[in-house]
Design an enzyme around this catalytic site. Structure first.
Site, PDB file in Angstrom:
ATOM      1  N   LYS A 175      11.134   3.045   3.704  1.00 44.73           N
ATOM      2  CA  LYS A 175       9.796   3.331   3.019  1.00 44.73           C
ATOM      3  C   LYS A 175       8.960   2.028   2.859  1.00 44.73           C
ATOM      4  O   LYS A 175       7.579   2.164   3.133  1.00 44.73           O
ATOM      5  CB  LYS A 175      10.186   3.591   1.753  1.00 44.73           C
ATOM      6  CG  LYS A 175       9.040   4.317   0.698  1.00 44.73           C
ATOM      7  CD  LYS A 175       9.678   5.354  -0.372  1.00 44.73           C
ATOM      8  CE  LYS A 175      10.365   4.665  -1.594  1.00 44.73           C
ATOM      9  NZ  LYS A 175       9.380   3.681  -2.434  1.00 44.73           N
ATOM     10  N   SER A 176       9.686   0.952   2.591  1.00 44.91           N
ATOM     11  CA  SER A 176       8.906  -0.361   2.621  1.00 44.91           C
ATOM     12  C   SER A 176       8.204  -0.770   4.091  1.00 44.91           C
ATOM     13  O   SER A 176       7.022  -1.001   3.950  1.00 44.91           O
ATOM     14  CB  SER A 176       9.648  -1.347   2.231  1.00 44.91           C
ATOM     15  OG  SER A 176      10.244  -1.214   0.992  1.00 44.91           O
ATOM     16  N   ARG A 197       2.960   2.278 -15.283  1.00 46.74           N
ATOM     17  CA  ARG A 197       3.462   0.989 -14.531  1.00 46.74           C
ATOM     18  C   ARG A 197       2.443  -0.106 -14.448  1.00 46.74           C
ATOM     19  O   ARG A 197       1.341  -0.017 -14.159  1.00 46.74           O
ATOM     20  CB  ARG A 197       3.865   1.255 -12.960  1.00 46.74           C
ATOM     21  CG  ARG A 197       4.939   2.639 -13.389  1.00 46.74           C
ATOM     22  CD  ARG A 197       5.611   2.920 -11.798  1.00 46.74           C
ATOM     23  NE  ARG A 197       6.326   1.709 -11.278  1.00 46.74           N
ATOM     24  CZ  ARG A 197       6.918   1.565  -9.904  1.00 46.74           C
ATOM     25  NH1 ARG A 197       6.547   2.631  -9.245  1.00 46.74           N
ATOM     26  NH2 ARG A 197       7.439   0.603  -9.508  1.00 46.74           N
ATOM     27  N   SER A 204       9.560  -9.684  -6.999  1.00 44.72           N
ATOM     28  CA  SER A 204       8.516  -8.629  -6.687  1.00 44.72           C
ATOM     29  C   SER A 204       8.204  -8.767  -5.168  1.00 44.72           C
ATOM     30  O   SER A 204       7.349  -9.476  -5.162  1.00 44.72           O
ATOM     31  CB  SER A 204       7.654  -8.063  -7.684  1.00 44.72           C
ATOM     32  OG  SER A 204       7.061  -7.004  -7.248  1.00 44.72           O
ATOM     33  N   GLN A 252       6.688  -6.354  -3.926  1.00 44.76           N
ATOM     34  CA  GLN A 252       5.369  -5.606  -3.771  1.00 44.76           C
ATOM     35  C   GLN A 252       4.131  -6.834  -4.324  1.00 44.76           C
ATOM     36  O   GLN A 252       3.228  -6.931  -3.589  1.00 44.76           O
ATOM     37  CB  GLN A 252       5.236  -4.595  -5.030  1.00 44.76           C
ATOM     38  CG  GLN A 252       6.115  -3.406  -4.653  1.00 44.76           C
ATOM     39  CD  GLN A 252       6.082  -2.336  -5.426  1.00 44.76           C
ATOM     40  OE1 GLN A 252       5.744  -2.290  -6.470  1.00 44.76           O
ATOM     41  NE2 GLN A 252       6.850  -1.127  -4.978  1.00 44.76           N
ATOM     42  N   ASP A 275      16.723  -1.432  -6.742  1.00 43.33           N
ATOM     43  CA  ASP A 275      16.403   0.066  -6.346  1.00 43.33           C
ATOM     44  C   ASP A 275      17.944   0.734  -6.483  1.00 43.33           C
ATOM     45  O   ASP A 275      17.989   1.935  -6.631  1.00 43.33           O
ATOM     46  CB  ASP A 275      16.044   0.312  -5.043  1.00 43.33           C
ATOM     47  CG  ASP A 275      14.457  -0.209  -4.962  1.00 43.33           C
ATOM     48  OD1 ASP A 275      13.740  -0.311  -5.915  1.00 43.33           O
ATOM     49  OD2 ASP A 275      14.074  -0.489  -3.688  1.00 43.33           O
ATOM     50  N   ARG A 334      14.300   3.023 -15.740  1.00 47.90           N
ATOM     51  CA  ARG A 334      15.832   3.179 -14.899  1.00 47.90           C
ATOM     52  C   ARG A 334      16.810   2.489 -15.725  1.00 47.90           C
ATOM     53  O   ARG A 334      17.970   2.731 -15.516  1.00 47.90           O
ATOM     54  CB  ARG A 334      15.647   2.915 -13.568  1.00 47.90           C
ATOM     55  CG  ARG A 334      14.956   3.776 -12.526  1.00 47.90           C
ATOM     56  CD  ARG A 334      14.972   3.183 -11.131  1.00 47.90           C
ATOM     57  NE  ARG A 334      14.188   4.099 -10.540  1.00 47.90           N
ATOM     58  CZ  ARG A 334      13.766   3.842  -9.265  1.00 47.90           C
ATOM     59  NH1 ARG A 334      13.931   2.450  -8.950  1.00 47.90           N
ATOM     60  NH2 ARG A 334      12.852   4.487  -8.594  1.00 47.90           N
ATOM     61  N   ARG A 362      14.800   8.480  -7.331  1.00 47.89           N
ATOM     62  CA  ARG A 362      16.222   7.500  -7.374  1.00 47.89           C
ATOM     63  C   ARG A 362      17.057   8.380  -8.559  1.00 47.89           C
ATOM     64  O   ARG A 362      18.351   8.282  -8.398  1.00 47.89           O
ATOM     65  CB  ARG A 362      16.321   6.517  -7.561  1.00 47.89           C
ATOM     66  CG  ARG A 362      15.426   5.585  -6.302  1.00 47.89           C
ATOM     67  CD  ARG A 362      15.777   4.288  -6.100  1.00 47.89           C
ATOM     68  NE  ARG A 362      14.597   3.499  -5.165  1.00 47.89           N
ATOM     69  CZ  ARG A 362      14.512   3.722  -3.665  1.00 47.89           C
ATOM     70  NH1 ARG A 362      15.633   4.342  -3.172  1.00 47.89           N
ATOM     71  NH2 ARG A 362      13.648   3.021  -3.297  1.00 47.89           N
TER      72      ARG A 362
HETATM   73  C1  S3P Z   1       9.349  -2.364  -2.657  1.00 46.06           C
HETATM   74  C2  S3P Z   1       9.691  -3.522  -3.407  1.00 46.06           C
HETATM   75  C3  S3P Z   1      10.473  -3.200  -4.572  1.00 46.06           C
HETATM   76  C4  S3P Z   1      11.110  -1.726  -4.552  1.00 46.06           C
HETATM   77  C5  S3P Z   1      10.256  -0.739  -4.006  1.00 46.06           C
HETATM   78  C6  S3P Z   1       9.756  -1.101  -2.741  1.00 46.06           C
HETATM   79  C7  S3P Z   1       8.208  -2.932  -1.388  1.00 46.06           C
HETATM   80  O1  S3P Z   1       9.859  -3.301  -5.750  1.00 46.06           O
HETATM   81  O2  S3P Z   1      11.509  -1.068  -5.505  1.00 46.06           O
HETATM   82  O3  S3P Z   1      10.690   0.632  -4.063  1.00 46.06           O
HETATM   83  O4  S3P Z   1       8.309  -1.929  -0.644  1.00 46.06           O
HETATM   84  O5  S3P Z   1       7.891  -3.902  -1.358  1.00 46.06           O
HETATM   85  P1  S3P Z   1       9.616  -4.843  -6.197  1.00 46.06           P
HETATM   86  O6  S3P Z   1       8.271  -4.976  -6.037  1.00 46.06           O
HETATM   87  O7  S3P Z   1       9.902  -4.589  -7.755  1.00 46.06           O
HETATM   88  O8  S3P Z   1      10.430  -5.835  -5.403  1.00 46.06           O
END
Ligand code: S3P
Length: 425
Positions: A21-22, A120, A166, A168, A311, A342, A387
């Site tokens: 997905k990432s 969120r 993170s 993201q 995750d 979670r 999940r």
């Molecule tokens: C992701 C980073 C993770 C993960 C998410 C996908 C990404 O989150 O939980 O499902 O694609 O960069 P974080 O930003 O908390 O690391």
């Protein structure tokens, strides 16, 4: 949708989980940011990535699918503003990374999500993007969606310490940095997945990374990504469900093939091996093959830094529920901020299985039942969290069945999950 999962008498065979997905989000985004045609093989079939793809089209990219190959054409003058809201669905990655992208585009952009995403926190991207010169506003002090982002075509590069682990947030800043004036440096205290940095380099962008203590410093020099032929690896976090299923099921021998092997993503393998799992890795054609066979697991202590995005914690808590002894999950505060809480969800699932469960601050503890055969049959509401659906299905399939309300949420990342499990029976 309510789904009944029955106990599986025995499980064997091999499974190939879908595209990561990432990497899929980033492949679509970087292709849309480039000028001209990129191709993507192995794109995640989930709704999260579909949301990213639709937003990129709304901002000016063109997508067409030729068999299994997705062709994305970035507009030569670059992406542009859209008057219509950008629908991010259930996907935090979409919202946070798109925030970085639209921060560089002129105009006011509205980003919306479902009821899970709307809870969120987006302050984690609003703060650094604000320092770069864009304006990201949402609801309340944690800046929850819907977001309004007023972009700025002359962003400034920043030097920023990300306060939480993170990927993201790191990625949103780096994507905004592509079109800023001057370099952007992101410091992370915990090494999170490197998908963005790795893929930016493949797209010809100058990105350097240095390890610093337990963390990393990443510096990006502005520049437009180049079109590329992307091959998306499979998703290790999806492989984790099949590994735990194979290990805790009393009669199982499951192989997961072509699993992407990167240290920030496969921490769960080490955790399970430490629990005494018969989980063997061997190099495969692309990535590794993981073979999981029925095992007697022992409790362990798991730190969030071992599994930076946390995750895999919900499914590891199912493994802990089938182990002997008390497992400790340490420093798990970030779990509360995912598609659902979670932290509570992992504990609630273990409790439904019959375990004694408790928490202290950001740590929680599960006293295992020694074997999945001791699991209770249960009913759960997945609360818009893919999940939690898959972790519940693993527990029910290895134990004595379950009913999952909201099981259709599995489509955010893995629409074929239940079919792939069924093929192992
Ligand atoms: C992701 C980073 C993770 C993960 C998410 C996908 C990404 O989150 O939980 O499902 O694609 O960069 P974080 O930003 O908390 O690391």
């Amino acid at each position: 949708m309510m789904r009944r999962v029955e106990h599986h008498a025995s499980l064997s065979g091999s499974v190939r989980v879908p595209g990561d997905k990432s990497a899929s989000h980033r492949a679509v985004m970087l292709s849309a940011l480039a000028s001209g045609e990129s191709t993507i093989e192995g794109l995640s079939p989930g709704l999260d990535v579909a949301a990213t793809s639709m937003i990129m089209e709304q901002l000016g990219a063109c997508r067409r699918d030729i068999g299994d190959v997705v062709v994305v054409e970035g507009p030569p003058p670059g992406l542009h503003h859209s008057d219509r809201p950008l629908w991010c669905g259930n996907s935090g990655t979409t919202m946070r990374l798109v925030s970085g992208i639209v921060s560089c585009l002129e105009g006011s952009h509205r980003l919306e999500g479902d009821t899970s995403l709307s809870k969120r926190p987006m302050d984690r991207v609003a703060v650094p993007l604000g320092l770069m010169g864009s304006s990201v506003t949402g609801e309340g002090p944690r800046v929850t969606p819907p977001l309004t982002i007023v972009g700025n075509t002359s962003l400034r590069g920043i030097d920023y310490h990300v306060p939480t682990a993170s990927a993201q947030v790191k990625s949103a800043i780096l994507l905004a940095g592509l079109f800023a004036e001057g370099p952007t440096t992101v410091h992370e205290g915990v090494r999170t997945r490197t998908t963005t940095e790795d893929m930016l380099r493949l797209a010809g962008v100058a990105v350097s990374s240095q390890s610093v203590d337990d963390g990393r410093r990443v510096t990006l020099t502005p520049g437009r990504p180049l079109a590329h032929a992307w091959r998306v690896p499979t998703d290790p976090s999806q492989a984790a469900f099949f590994c735990v299923l194979g290990l805790i099921h009393p009669h199982a021998d499951i192989e997961v093939v072509d699993v992407e092997n990167s240290p920030e993503r496969t921490g769960f393998v080490g955790v399970l091996q430490r629990m005494g799992a018969d989980l063997v890795e061997r190099p495969g054609a692309s990535g590794v093959t993981l073979r999981a066979r029925s095992s007697a697991l022992q409790a362990t202590e798991i730190h969030a830094a071992e599994i930076p995005s946390v995750d895999e914690v919900p499914v590891l808590s199912v493994a802990a529920a089938a182990a002997s002894g008390v497992s400790a999950f340490r420093d798990m505060g970030e779990l509360r901020l995912k598609e659902s809480d979670r932290f509570e969800g992992s504990m609630a699932l273990a409790r439904l299985l019959g375990c004694r469960v408790w928490s202290e601050g950001d740590d929680f503890f599960i006293e295992g039942l020694v074997t999945a055969d001791a699991f209770s049959s249960f009913a759960i509401n997945a609360g818009l969290d893919h999940r939690i659906v898959m972790s519940s299905a693993v527990a029910g399939g290895a134990g004595h069945g379950c009913d999952i309300d909201g099981s259709d949420t599995v489509s955010s990342s893995y629409p074929g999950f239940f079919d792939d499990v069924a093929r192992l029976r």
